[in-house]
Write a protein that holds these residues in place. Structure first.
Motif, PDB file in Angstrom:
ATOM      1  N   UNK A 170      40.006  27.156  46.930  1.00  0.00           N
ATOM      2  CA  UNK A 170      39.654  28.147  48.178  1.00  0.00           C
ATOM      3  C   UNK A 170      39.209  29.513  47.553  1.00  0.00           C
ATOM      4  N   UNK A 171      40.016  29.769  46.210  1.00  0.00           N
ATOM      5  CA  UNK A 171      39.927  31.212  45.655  1.00  0.00           C
ATOM      6  C   UNK A 171      39.879  31.150  44.120  1.00  0.00           C
ATOM      7  N   UNK A 172      38.826  31.732  43.664  1.00  0.00           N
ATOM      8  CA  UNK A 172      38.886  31.570  42.123  1.00  0.00           C
ATOM      9  C   UNK A 172      39.136  33.038  41.533  1.00  0.00           C
ATOM     10  N   UNK A 173      40.243  33.041  40.812  1.00  0.00           N
ATOM     11  CA  UNK A 173      40.282  34.499  39.967  1.00  0.00           C
ATOM     12  C   UNK A 173      40.151  34.312  38.471  1.00  0.00           C
ATOM     13  N   UNK A 174      39.342  35.131  37.852  1.00  0.00           N
ATOM     14  CA  UNK A 174      39.569  35.339  36.478  1.00  0.00           C
ATOM     15  C   UNK A 174      40.347  36.585  36.100  1.00  0.00           C
ATOM     16  N   UNK A 175      41.192  36.613  35.220  1.00  0.00           N
ATOM     17  CA  UNK A 175      42.173  37.834  35.099  1.00  0.00           C
ATOM     18  C   UNK A 175      42.258  37.867  33.508  1.00  0.00           C
ATOM     19  N   UNK A 176      41.823  39.256  33.184  1.00  0.00           N
ATOM     20  CA  UNK A 176      41.762  39.314  31.884  1.00  0.00           C
ATOM     21  C   UNK A 176      42.157  40.719  31.282  1.00  0.00           C
ATOM     22  N   UNK A 181      48.628  25.462  46.577  1.00  0.00           N
ATOM     23  CA  UNK A 181      49.051  25.975  45.265  1.00  0.00           C
ATOM     24  C   UNK A 181      48.602  27.052  44.531  1.00  0.00           C
ATOM     25  N   UNK A 182      49.003  27.945  43.891  1.00  0.00           N
ATOM     26  CA  UNK A 182      48.484  28.938  42.842  1.00  0.00           C
ATOM     27  C   UNK A 182      48.554  28.336  41.473  1.00  0.00           C
ATOM     28  N   UNK A 183      47.460  27.914  41.029  1.00  0.00           N
ATOM     29  CA  UNK A 183      47.570  27.135  39.780  1.00  0.00           C
ATOM     30  C   UNK A 183      46.972  27.960  38.693  1.00  0.00           C
ATOM     31  N   UNK A 201      45.138  21.171  52.111  1.00  0.00           N
ATOM     32  CA  UNK A 201      46.103  22.158  51.370  1.00  0.00           C
ATOM     33  C   UNK A 201      45.093  23.289  50.850  1.00  0.00           C
ATOM     34  N   UNK A 202      45.575  24.211  50.807  1.00  0.00           N
ATOM     35  CA  UNK A 202      44.931  25.479  50.005  1.00  0.00           C
ATOM     36  C   UNK A 202      45.230  25.621  48.632  1.00  0.00           C
ATOM     37  N   UNK A 203      44.260  26.016  47.780  1.00  0.00           N
ATOM     38  CA  UNK A 203      44.319  25.999  46.380  1.00  0.00           C
ATOM     39  C   UNK A 203      43.750  27.607  45.805  1.00  0.00           C
ATOM     40  N   UNK A 204      44.473  28.054  44.930  1.00  0.00           N
ATOM     41  CA  UNK A 204      44.018  29.309  44.572  1.00  0.00           C
ATOM     42  C   UNK A 204      44.237  29.398  42.564  1.00  0.00           C
ATOM     43  N   UNK A 205      43.262  29.184  42.165  1.00  0.00           N
ATOM     44  CA  UNK A 205      42.791  29.122  40.719  1.00  0.00           C
ATOM     45  C   UNK A 205      42.720  30.327  40.178  1.00  0.00           C
ATOM     46  N   UNK A 258      37.357  23.333  35.839  1.00  0.00           N
ATOM     47  CA  UNK A 258      37.285  21.790  35.827  1.00  0.00           C
ATOM     48  C   UNK A 258      38.345  21.069  36.692  1.00  0.00           C
ATOM     49  N   UNK A 259      39.715  21.611  36.672  1.00  0.00           N
ATOM     50  CA  UNK A 259      40.842  20.995  37.344  1.00  0.00           C
ATOM     51  C   UNK A 259      40.483  20.894  38.936  1.00  0.00           C
ATOM     52  N   UNK A 260      40.137  22.454  39.638  1.00  0.00           N
ATOM     53  CA  UNK A 260      39.986  22.415  40.842  1.00  0.00           C
ATOM     54  C   UNK A 260      38.698  23.246  41.075  1.00  0.00           C
TER      55      UNK A 260
END
Ligand code: DC
Length: 224
Positions: A141-147, A125-127, A3-7, A135-137
């Motif tokens: 596969x992709x990590x985004x920090x939105x501010x 998931x998009x979490x 499974x793919x995940x986007x943090x 920590x969680x994932x």
């Protein structure tokens, strides 16, 4: 199947939940709002008469704390506390401070961690949260920090609360945002911070459509 995940992490009011929801829709992934899980724990503390300043007392109740979630046909994530659907109740303004307080208790974070990981093991998931990419994932596969700036975030949160009919001033919302930033970034356990391999997207000067376009572009570049 893998499974793919986007943090998607970032401070309160940066547009995370709206954008994560839309991104999940575009991709056909499950949207998981982890803040809602902490909010449900916060509601529990409030109902037990545990003040935010004594949040660590919630640790005693963890063996009987029963939080579940489901994704219904309405595509909304529903939160249940002891079987009661509390999805709307946890959105109330006063629950935010309880959520921030209980989320700083390490035993609470440990208790809720597996539930979050299990969702990513069984779905694309998009979490969205604060510590998903760190920590969680950590292997997302992709990590985004939105501010966005605190003022822009307070304005958005204020408009949202007003729309829901809550009578609260902009100044109060801004003060709460600053207090929550402080609490979320300085707690010892899993503080809010950008993962080294996360892509930074600042939404202060751009609207939601432009932010979504950037998110989609980032995801396309990283997800085969
Ligand atoms: O995203 P939100 O405002 O609904 O989150 C509520 C609180 O939960 C917020 O103070 C930070 C905390 N939280 C957290 O500590 N870790 C997460 N992954 C998500 C939320």
């Amino acid at each position: 199947m893998e499974y793919k995940s986007i943090a998607l992490d970032g401070p309160s009011g940066a547009g995370k939940s709206t954008l994560a929801k839309r991104l999940a829709e575009e991709l056909g992934f499950l949207y998981v709002d982890t803040g809602a899980i902490y909010r449900t724990a916060g509601l529990y503390a409030q109902r037990k008469g545990i003040a935010p300043s004594e949040a660590q007392k919630i640790a005693e109740f963890l063996p009987v704390l029963h939080i579940t979630l489901s994704h219904g046909d309405d595509h909304r994530q529903h939160m249940y506390l002891d079987g009661e659907d509390v999805s709307d109740l946890i959105r109330r303004h006063e629950i935010s401070q309880y959520a921030a307080a209980v989320s700083a208790v390490p035993a609470v974070r440990a208790f809720l961690l597996e539930q979050q990981r299990a969702l990513a093991q069984n779905h694309h998931v998009v979490m969205d949260g604060r510590d998903i990419g760190t920590v969680v994932l950590p292997h997302a596969d992709v990590k985004i920090f939105l501010t966005a700036s605190p003022e822009a975030r307070a304005r958005r949160r204020f408009d949202e609360l007003r729309e829901r009919g809550q009578d609260v001033s902009y100044e109060t919302v801004l003060r709460d945002i600053l207090a929550r930033d402080e609490a979320d970034t300085t707690r010892a356990d899993a503080p809010l911070k950008q993962a080294d391999d996360a892509v930074l997207i600042d939404t202060t000067e751009i609207n939601l459509d432009a932010a979504l376009a950037r998110l989609m572009q980032t995801v396309r570049e990283r997800l085969p």
